[in-house]
Design a protein around this motif. Structure first.
Motif, PDB file in Angstrom:
ATOM      1  N   PHE A 115       8.078 -50.111 -66.954  1.00  0.00           N
ATOM      2  CA  PHE A 115       7.811 -49.897 -65.533  1.00  0.00           C
ATOM      3  C   PHE A 115       7.901 -48.415 -65.212  1.00  0.00           C
ATOM      4  O   PHE A 115       8.804 -47.722 -65.678  1.00  0.00           O
ATOM      5  CB  PHE A 115       8.815 -50.672 -64.678  1.00  0.00           C
ATOM      6  CG  PHE A 115       8.738 -52.164 -64.854  1.00  0.00           C
ATOM      7  CD1 PHE A 115       7.936 -52.939 -64.027  1.00  0.00           C
ATOM      8  CD2 PHE A 115       9.463 -52.783 -65.857  1.00  0.00           C
ATOM      9  CE1 PHE A 115       7.864 -54.311 -64.199  1.00  0.00           C
ATOM     10  CE2 PHE A 115       9.400 -54.159 -66.035  1.00  0.00           C
ATOM     11  CZ  PHE A 115       8.600 -54.922 -65.197  1.00  0.00           C
ATOM     12  N   ALA A 116       6.959 -47.937 -64.400  1.00  0.00           N
ATOM     13  CA  ALA A 116       6.939 -46.529 -64.019  1.00  0.00           C
ATOM     14  C   ALA A 116       6.658 -46.410 -62.528  1.00  0.00           C
ATOM     15  O   ALA A 116       5.974 -47.257 -61.940  1.00  0.00           O
ATOM     16  CB  ALA A 116       5.887 -45.764 -64.816  1.00  0.00           C
ATOM     17  N   ARG A 117       7.184 -45.361 -61.950  1.00  0.00           N
ATOM     18  CA  ARG A 117       6.921 -45.102 -60.541  1.00  0.00           C
ATOM     19  C   ARG A 117       5.884 -44.013 -60.390  1.00  0.00           C
ATOM     20  O   ARG A 117       5.945 -42.967 -61.046  1.00  0.00           O
ATOM     21  CB  ARG A 117       8.198 -44.671 -59.822  1.00  0.00           C
ATOM     22  CG  ARG A 117       7.945 -44.516 -58.317  1.00  0.00           C
ATOM     23  CD  ARG A 117       9.054 -43.816 -57.591  1.00  0.00           C
ATOM     24  NE  ARG A 117       8.708 -43.644 -56.190  1.00  0.00           N
ATOM     25  CZ  ARG A 117       9.244 -42.724 -55.406  1.00  0.00           C
ATOM     26  NH1 ARG A 117      10.123 -41.872 -55.895  1.00  0.00           N
ATOM     27  NH2 ARG A 117       8.867 -42.632 -54.136  1.00  0.00           N
ATOM     28  N   ALA A 118       4.917 -44.257 -59.506  1.00  0.00           N
ATOM     29  CA  ALA A 118       3.945 -43.239 -59.117  1.00  0.00           C
ATOM     30  C   ALA A 118       4.341 -42.753 -57.729  1.00  0.00           C
ATOM     31  O   ALA A 118       4.276 -43.518 -56.768  1.00  0.00           O
ATOM     32  CB  ALA A 118       2.536 -43.823 -59.101  1.00  0.00           C
ATOM     33  N   ASN A 119       4.752 -41.521 -57.614  1.00  0.00           N
ATOM     34  CA  ASN A 119       5.223 -40.994 -56.328  1.00  0.00           C
ATOM     35  C   ASN A 119       4.029 -40.559 -55.475  1.00  0.00           C
ATOM     36  O   ASN A 119       3.840 -39.383 -55.162  1.00  0.00           O
ATOM     37  CB  ASN A 119       6.190 -39.838 -56.546  1.00  0.00           C
ATOM     38  CG  ASN A 119       6.843 -39.402 -55.242  1.00  0.00           C
ATOM     39  OD1 ASN A 119       6.945 -40.180 -54.301  1.00  0.00           O
ATOM     40  ND2 ASN A 119       7.276 -38.159 -55.196  1.00  0.00           N
ATOM     41  N   LEU A 120       3.218 -41.534 -55.106  1.00  0.00           N
ATOM     42  CA  LEU A 120       2.011 -41.288 -54.332  1.00  0.00           C
ATOM     43  C   LEU A 120       2.251 -41.622 -52.868  1.00  0.00           C
ATOM     44  O   LEU A 120       2.959 -42.576 -52.534  1.00  0.00           O
ATOM     45  CB  LEU A 120       0.858 -42.150 -54.861  1.00  0.00           C
ATOM     46  CG  LEU A 120       0.532 -41.990 -56.343  1.00  0.00           C
ATOM     47  CD1 LEU A 120      -0.479 -43.044 -56.776  1.00  0.00           C
ATOM     48  CD2 LEU A 120      -0.002 -40.592 -56.618  1.00  0.00           C
ATOM     49  N   GLY A 129       5.713 -40.034 -50.107  1.00  0.00           N
ATOM     50  CA  GLY A 129       5.182 -39.722 -51.422  1.00  0.00           C
ATOM     51  C   GLY A 129       4.455 -38.393 -51.468  1.00  0.00           C
ATOM     52  O   GLY A 129       3.776 -38.001 -50.515  1.00  0.00           O
ATOM     53  N   ALA A 130       4.578 -37.692 -52.603  1.00  0.00           N
ATOM     54  CA  ALA A 130       4.032 -36.338 -52.720  1.00  0.00           C
ATOM     55  C   ALA A 130       2.603 -36.310 -53.241  1.00  0.00           C
ATOM     56  O   ALA A 130       1.864 -35.350 -52.997  1.00  0.00           O
ATOM     57  CB  ALA A 130       4.925 -35.510 -53.641  1.00  0.00           C
ATOM     58  N   GLY A 131       2.178 -37.330 -53.986  1.00  0.00           N
ATOM     59  CA  GLY A 131       0.883 -37.284 -54.657  1.00  0.00           C
ATOM     60  C   GLY A 131      -0.229 -37.910 -53.849  1.00  0.00           C
ATOM     61  O   GLY A 131      -0.008 -38.713 -52.937  1.00  0.00           O
ATOM     62  N   ASP A 132      -1.456 -37.548 -54.195  1.00  0.00           N
ATOM     63  CA  ASP A 132      -2.652 -38.063 -53.531  1.00  0.00           C
ATOM     64  C   ASP A 132      -3.249 -39.181 -54.376  1.00  0.00           C
ATOM     65  O   ASP A 132      -3.728 -38.930 -55.483  1.00  0.00           O
ATOM     66  CB  ASP A 132      -3.672 -36.939 -53.350  1.00  0.00           C
ATOM     67  CG  ASP A 132      -4.938 -37.403 -52.646  1.00  0.00           C
ATOM     68  OD1 ASP A 132      -5.003 -38.589 -52.238  1.00  0.00           O
ATOM     69  OD2 ASP A 132      -5.865 -36.585 -52.500  1.00  0.00           O
ATOM     70  N   PRO A 133      -3.271 -40.425 -53.895  1.00  0.00           N
ATOM     71  CA  PRO A 133      -3.824 -41.516 -54.708  1.00  0.00           C
ATOM     72  C   PRO A 133      -5.307 -41.361 -54.994  1.00  0.00           C
ATOM     73  O   PRO A 133      -5.807 -41.935 -55.957  1.00  0.00           O
ATOM     74  CB  PRO A 133      -3.540 -42.762 -53.858  1.00  0.00           C
ATOM     75  CG  PRO A 133      -3.363 -42.255 -52.469  1.00  0.00           C
ATOM     76  CD  PRO A 133      -2.746 -40.903 -52.598  1.00  0.00           C
ATOM     77  N   ALA A 134      -6.016 -40.567 -54.192  1.00  0.00           N
ATOM     78  CA  ALA A 134      -7.452 -40.378 -54.408  1.00  0.00           C
ATOM     79  C   ALA A 134      -7.743 -39.496 -55.611  1.00  0.00           C
ATOM     80  O   ALA A 134      -8.903 -39.413 -56.044  1.00  0.00           O
ATOM     81  CB  ALA A 134      -8.100 -39.786 -53.155  1.00  0.00           C
ATOM     82  N   SER A 135      -6.733 -38.842 -56.174  1.00  0.00           N
ATOM     83  CA  SER A 135      -6.950 -38.015 -57.372  1.00  0.00           C
ATOM     84  C   SER A 135      -5.955 -38.349 -58.478  1.00  0.00           C
ATOM     85  O   SER A 135      -5.786 -37.579 -59.425  1.00  0.00           O
ATOM     86  CB  SER A 135      -6.836 -36.525 -57.013  1.00  0.00           C
ATOM     87  OG  SER A 135      -5.575 -36.236 -56.443  1.00  0.00           O
ATOM     88  N   PHE A 136      -5.333 -39.503 -58.370  1.00  0.00           N
ATOM     89  CA  PHE A 136      -4.304 -39.905 -59.335  1.00  0.00           C
ATOM     90  C   PHE A 136      -4.924 -40.373 -60.650  1.00  0.00           C
ATOM     91  O   PHE A 136      -5.875 -41.152 -60.655  1.00  0.00           O
ATOM     92  CB  PHE A 136      -3.467 -41.027 -58.725  1.00  0.00           C
ATOM     93  CG  PHE A 136      -2.420 -41.588 -59.633  1.00  0.00           C
ATOM     94  CD1 PHE A 136      -1.441 -40.773 -60.170  1.00  0.00           C
ATOM     95  CD2 PHE A 136      -2.407 -42.940 -59.939  1.00  0.00           C
ATOM     96  CE1 PHE A 136      -0.457 -41.289 -60.996  1.00  0.00           C
ATOM     97  CE2 PHE A 136      -1.430 -43.473 -60.757  1.00  0.00           C
ATOM     98  CZ  PHE A 136      -0.449 -42.638 -61.288  1.00  0.00           C
ATOM     99  N   ARG A 137      -4.365 -39.901 -61.742  1.00  0.00           N
ATOM    100  CA  ARG A 137      -4.792 -40.334 -63.073  1.00  0.00           C
ATOM    101  C   ARG A 137      -3.716 -41.228 -63.654  1.00  0.00           C
ATOM    102  O   ARG A 137      -2.563 -40.813 -63.802  1.00  0.00           O
ATOM    103  CB  ARG A 137      -5.028 -39.126 -63.984  1.00  0.00           C
ATOM    104  CG  ARG A 137      -5.494 -39.494 -65.396  1.00  0.00           C
ATOM    105  CD  ARG A 137      -5.734 -38.237 -66.229  1.00  0.00           C
ATOM    106  NE  ARG A 137      -6.038 -38.553 -67.610  1.00  0.00           N
ATOM    107  CZ  ARG A 137      -7.256 -38.825 -68.080  1.00  0.00           C
ATOM    108  NH1 ARG A 137      -8.289 -38.821 -67.246  1.00  0.00           N
ATOM    109  NH2 ARG A 137      -7.455 -39.091 -69.347  1.00  0.00           N
TER     110      ARG A 137
END
Length: 280
Positions: A115-120, A129-137
Motif C-alpha cells: 500500500f502506498a499513499r499519493a499525496n495528491l 494534498g501537494a500534488g496535481d492528479p492531472a500530472s501524476f505518474r
C-alpha cells in the motif's frame, strides 16, 4: 459537535457488537474509518469479489493494481483470491489514515500486499494534498499488472485527472490486461428515464457532469462517448455493452455502471510531465 459525538458512539457500539457476536475480522476496519459512502464495507467487498470473477476474469496469478484503494474493501476479499507464485496486490490512495491502517494490518498474506499513499490534492478526500492528479505518474513500471481496479474512483475525478488516470492505467497494464472501473456513464442512446434516475447531473465547462457545481468532485458523470474516446486514445478497448448501474432508476448489476476495457496496444505517450509523490 453533538451529532458527531452521537455518530461516534453509535459506530463504536456497532463494532463492539460485532466482536461480541464473533463477527470480528482483522481486515475490516473500525466503522469510523470506512470509505464506502453509505455502503456496508463487508457487503461491498463481497459484491465486487463476484463482479471481478464474473466480468474481469480474476485469476489467482493476477498482478493486481487497486487505484484509489481506500481502506481495503477490495483488498480484503483478494487475500483469499490471489496466490503464489505470481499473484500480487498493490494499492494506492490519497487518504493517509486509510493507507496507514492497511499497512499495519495486511501482514503475513499469502502473496505480497503493498500500500502506498499519493499525496495528491482532492477537495473531498485530501484537501491539503501537494500534488496535481492531472500530472501524476503511477510509481510502477510499464506493463507491471494484469488487472487494474478502479471502484468509485472516476466518479470523483474531473476531466484532466480522469484522463490522466486512464492513461496511466493503460501504461502499467500488460498487453491483454484488463481495466475494471465503475462510472456514472451517460449513454445518449439510453438515457435515464425522466424522473427515474436516483442521481441527476448538471453540465460543466468540460466533459464532466456533476451533482453539485459548488463541490463538483463529490459525484461526477461522463458521456459514454467521452469515456470510449479516452480509452481508445490510450490503447484500451471498451467491452460492449456496458453493465448498467441502478443509479439510472433501472435494474443494474451494481449501483454504479461497470465498464471493462482491455489493453490492446501501447498507449500514446502523454505530454504531461510525470510526477510521483508517493510516500514510503
Amino acid at each position: 459537535m453533538l451529532q458527531r459525538a452521537t455518530t461516534s458512539v453509535r459506530l463504536r457500539l456497532a463494532d463492539a457488537l460485532d466482536l461480541a457476536l464473533g463477527r470480528g475480522d482483522p481486515l475490516i476496519p473500525p466503522r469510523r474509518l470506512w470509505f464506502v459512502g453509505n455502503s456496508d464495507f463487508r457487503e461491498t467487498g463481497e459484491e465486487f469479489r463476484v463482479h471481478l470473477h464474473r466480468f474481469a476474469e480474476l485469476a489467482p496469478g493476477d498482478r493486481v493494481l487497486d487505484i484509489g484503494c481506500g481502506i481495503g474493501r477490495i483488498a480484503r476479499v483478494l487475500v483469499t483470491e490471489l496466490g503464489p507464485p505470481s499473484g500480487s496486490y498493490d494499492g494506492f490512495d490519497v487518504a493517509h489514515r486509510a493507507i496507514s491502517w492497511c499497512r499495519k494490518h495486511y501482514r503475513g498474506t499469502p502473496v505480497p500486499f503493498r500500500f502506498a499513499r499519493a499525496n495528491l490534492g482532492h477537495p473531498v478526500y485530501n484537501p491539503d494534498g501537494a500534488g496535481d492528479p492531472a500530472s501524476f505518474r503511477f510509481p510502477y513500471e510499464d506493463g507491471a499488472f494484469d488487472l487494474a481496479i478502479a471502484v468509485s474512483l472516476f466518479t470523483h475525478l474531473l476531466d484532466a485527472p480522469a484522463e490522466r488516470y486512464l492513461a496511466e492505467a493503460a501504461r502499467v497494464l500488460a498487453p491483454g490486461g484488463r481495466l475494471f472501473g465503475t462510472w456514472f456513464a451517460l449513454d445518449d442512446k439510453r438515457p435515464p428515464a425522466p424522473g427515474d434516475a436516483m442521481i441527476s447531473f448538471s453540465p460543466t465547462a468540460g466533459a464532466a457532469l456533476v451533482v453539485d457545481p459548488a463541490k463538483p468532485e463529490r459525484a461526477v458523470a461522463y458521456p459514454l462517448s467521452w469515456i470510449r474516446g479516452c480509452l481508445k486514445r490510450h490503447g484500451l478497448a471498451l467491452r460492449e455493452p456496458i453493465l448498467q448501474g441502478s443509479w439510472t432508476g433501472r435494474a443494474g448489476v451494481s449501483s454504479q455502471d461497470i465498464l471493462i476495457a482491455d489493453r490492446i496496444t501501447p498507449p500514446r505517450q502523454t505530454q504531461l510531465p510525470g510526477m510521483s509523490v508517493m510516500r514510503p
